[in-house]
Design a protein around this motif. Sequence first.
Motif, PDB file in Angstrom:
ATOM      1  N   THR A 137       1.021  -1.248  -0.018  1.00 61.22           N
ATOM      2  CA  THR A 137      -0.182  -0.104  -0.017  1.00 61.22           C
ATOM      3  C   THR A 137       0.821   1.335  -0.083  1.00 61.22           C
ATOM      4  OG1 THR A 137      -0.084   0.381   2.336  1.00 61.22           O
ATOM      5  CG2 THR A 137      -1.856  -1.225   1.439  1.00 61.22           C
ATOM      6  N   ALA A 138       0.244   2.530  -0.345  1.00 55.97           N
ATOM      7  CA  ALA A 138       1.017   3.626  -0.330  1.00 55.97           C
ATOM      8  C   ALA A 138       1.530   4.058   0.871  1.00 55.97           C
ATOM      9  CB  ALA A 138       0.168   4.764  -0.735  1.00 55.97           C
ATOM     10  N   GLN A 139       0.759   3.681   2.111  1.00 52.33           N
ATOM     11  CA  GLN A 139       1.100   3.760   3.576  1.00 52.33           C
ATOM     12  C   GLN A 139       2.201   2.982   3.746  1.00 52.33           C
ATOM     13  OE1 GLN A 139      -1.814   3.336   6.546  1.00 52.33           O
ATOM     14  NE2 GLN A 139      -0.421   4.251   8.196  1.00 52.33           N
ATOM     15  N   GLN A 140       2.359   1.705   3.411  1.00 56.37           N
ATOM     16  CA  GLN A 140       3.590   0.738   3.761  1.00 56.37           C
ATOM     17  C   GLN A 140       4.784   1.268   2.859  1.00 56.37           C
ATOM     18  OE1 GLN A 140       1.395  -2.795   2.392  1.00 56.37           O
ATOM     19  NE2 GLN A 140       1.543  -3.754   4.379  1.00 56.37           N
ATOM     20  N   ALA A 141       4.551   1.763   1.694  1.00 58.54           N
ATOM     21  CA  ALA A 141       5.828   2.218   0.835  1.00 58.54           C
ATOM     22  C   ALA A 141       6.532   3.395   1.720  1.00 58.54           C
ATOM     23  CB  ALA A 141       5.236   2.346  -0.414  1.00 58.54           C
ATOM     24  N   GLU A 142       5.452   4.283   2.265  1.00 58.53           N
ATOM     25  CA  GLU A 142       6.201   5.358   2.775  1.00 58.53           C
ATOM     26  C   GLU A 142       6.836   5.190   4.053  1.00 58.53           C
ATOM     27  OE1 GLU A 142       6.622   8.446   2.117  1.00 58.53           O
ATOM     28  OE2 GLU A 142       5.806   8.106   0.179  1.00 58.53           O
ATOM     29  N   LEU A 143       6.218   4.009   4.905  1.00 61.78           N
ATOM     30  CA  LEU A 143       7.001   3.679   6.234  1.00 61.78           C
ATOM     31  C   LEU A 143       8.042   2.735   6.055  1.00 61.78           C
ATOM     32  CD1 LEU A 143       3.657   2.646   7.974  1.00 61.78           C
ATOM     33  CD2 LEU A 143       4.998   4.478   8.628  1.00 61.78           C
ATOM     34  N   LEU A 144       8.048   2.123   4.995  1.00 59.94           N
ATOM     35  CA  LEU A 144       9.177   1.478   4.901  1.00 59.94           C
ATOM     36  C   LEU A 144      10.333   2.130   4.020  1.00 59.94           C
ATOM     37  CD1 LEU A 144      10.409  -1.567   4.789  1.00 59.94           C
ATOM     38  CD2 LEU A 144       9.333  -1.952   2.420  1.00 59.94           C
ATOM     39  N   THR A 145       9.816   3.174   3.360  1.00 57.22           N
ATOM     40  CA  THR A 145      10.892   3.861   2.784  1.00 57.22           C
ATOM     41  C   THR A 145      11.637   4.764   3.955  1.00 57.22           C
ATOM     42  OG1 THR A 145       9.753   4.500   0.691  1.00 57.22           O
ATOM     43  CG2 THR A 145      11.395   6.172   1.592  1.00 57.22           C
ATOM     44  N   GLN A 146      10.895   5.225   4.991  1.00 59.02           N
ATOM     45  CA  GLN A 146      11.356   5.855   6.273  1.00 59.02           C
ATOM     46  C   GLN A 146      12.437   4.949   6.813  1.00 59.02           C
ATOM     47  OE1 GLN A 146      11.006   9.292   6.604  1.00 59.02           O
ATOM     48  NE2 GLN A 146      12.829   8.743   7.913  1.00 59.02           N
ATOM     49  N   ALA A 147      11.904   3.751   7.171  1.00 65.03           N
ATOM     50  CA  ALA A 147      12.491   2.737   7.702  1.00 65.03           C
ATOM     51  C   ALA A 147      13.919   2.483   7.194  1.00 65.03           C
ATOM     52  CB  ALA A 147      11.826   1.397   7.966  1.00 65.03           C
TER      53      ALA A 147
END
Length: 137
Positions: free
Chosen positions: A63-73
């Motif tokens: 999901t877009a939210q998962q992509a953002e959170l994983l990018t930040q991680a």
Amino acid sequence: ADNNTATATLARRTADEFQAAQIELLGADGYQRLHEYERSIGVRTLVVDKLGGELATSETPLTAQQAELLTQALADASSRYQKGGAASKDTIDWEAVLAKAPGLLSAAQFEVLKATAVREQISRKVFDALQAEKMLR
């Protein structure tokens, strides 16, 4: 020497003017978000292109939210990013990412991330070995 100084001065002035125009257009908060986005591009492409691409046709697409959170991680796990620079996939502490990822991804997605991490680590070792070999010759 004078040309180098003049060129450096002009480049700095141009960069300052461009930054001021961005802040005027985006506002201080918008400019900060843009700056952080640009700092994460090196790992964002890893998430979107590799992981997102692999999961796109699966039962559990990212999901877009998962992509953002994983990018930040991933960015947070990059030593360059930690020092204020741009995140880089060759400076990622994969153990830190894999420790954080289960809370961000489904089990199936996490397995794909683990495989991606292994491929990235192998690729980095091969690159480093080739660089060392080139320097030895």
